[in-house]
Scaffold this motif. Structure first.
Motif, PDB file in Angstrom:
ATOM      1  N   HIS A  31       0.828  -1.201   0.000  1.00  0.00           N
ATOM      2  CA  HIS A  31       0.000   0.000   0.000  1.00  0.00           C
ATOM      3  C   HIS A  31       0.868   1.259   0.000  1.00  0.00           C
ATOM      4  O   HIS A  31       0.598   2.212  -0.744  1.00  0.00           O
ATOM      5  N   GLU A  32       1.931   1.254   0.816  1.00  0.00           N
ATOM      6  CA  GLU A  32       2.841   2.397   0.866  1.00  0.00           C
ATOM      7  C   GLU A  32       3.518   2.602  -0.490  1.00  0.00           C
ATOM      8  O   GLU A  32       3.670   3.742  -0.953  1.00  0.00           O
ATOM      9  N   ARG A  39       2.142   9.407  -5.985  1.00  0.00           N
ATOM     10  CA  ARG A  39       2.649  10.771  -5.763  1.00  0.00           C
ATOM     11  C   ARG A  39       3.727  11.127  -6.772  1.00  0.00           C
ATOM     12  O   ARG A  39       3.806  12.265  -7.234  1.00  0.00           O
ATOM     13  N   VAL A  40       4.564  10.151  -7.115  1.00  0.00           N
ATOM     14  CA  VAL A  40       5.691  10.421  -8.002  1.00  0.00           C
ATOM     15  C   VAL A  40       5.240  10.527  -9.461  1.00  0.00           C
ATOM     16  O   VAL A  40       5.784  11.317 -10.230  1.00  0.00           O
ATOM     17  N   PRO A  42       1.872  11.316 -10.997  1.00  0.00           N
ATOM     18  CA  PRO A  42       0.447  11.633 -10.892  1.00  0.00           C
ATOM     19  C   PRO A  42      -0.327  11.396 -12.192  1.00  0.00           C
ATOM     20  O   PRO A  42      -1.485  10.975 -12.149  1.00  0.00           O
ATOM     21  N   ARG A  43       0.296  11.646 -13.336  1.00  0.00           N
ATOM     22  CA  ARG A  43      -0.438  11.454 -14.598  1.00  0.00           C
ATOM     23  C   ARG A  43      -0.745   9.977 -14.826  1.00  0.00           C
ATOM     24  O   ARG A  43      -1.851   9.610 -15.205  1.00  0.00           O
ATOM     25  N   ARG A  44       0.247   9.138 -14.565  1.00  0.00           N
ATOM     26  CA  ARG A  44       0.042   7.698 -14.728  1.00  0.00           C
ATOM     27  C   ARG A  44      -0.990   7.179 -13.728  1.00  0.00           C
ATOM     28  O   ARG A  44      -1.821   6.333 -14.054  1.00  0.00           O
ATOM     29  N   ALA A  45      -0.938   7.705 -12.504  1.00  0.00           N
ATOM     30  CA  ALA A  45      -1.892   7.282 -11.480  1.00  0.00           C
ATOM     31  C   ALA A  45      -3.306   7.690 -11.869  1.00  0.00           C
ATOM     32  O   ALA A  45      -4.259   6.917 -11.707  1.00  0.00           O
TER      33      ALA A  45
END
Length: 61
Positions: A31-32, A39-40, A42-45
């Motif tokens: 999860h971490e 966070r690193v 953001p576009r992919r997330a």
């Protein structure tokens, strides 16, 4: 020929507790790692969230 690593073999409560502890630690770290990746990158997330949302919208019960 009996194999001690077979599933269904007798396990002690200590073994089960240890397995649960290791599993909990693994899931916590996973999860971490996902949060860090989000966070690193953001576009992919965001793209991954959109794909998941689309999958959920098109899923048929």
């Amino acid at each position: 020929m009996s194999d001690p690593d077979k599933r269904g073999a007798q396990t002690t409560p200590e073994d089960e507790a240890d397995r649960r502890r290791r599993r909990a630690a693994f899931l916590r770290e996973l999860h971490e790692a996902r949060e860090l990746r989000d966070r690193v990158q953001p576009r992919r997330a965001r793209a991954a969230r959109m794909r998941q949302a689309m999958r959920m919208r098109t899923f048929r019960w």
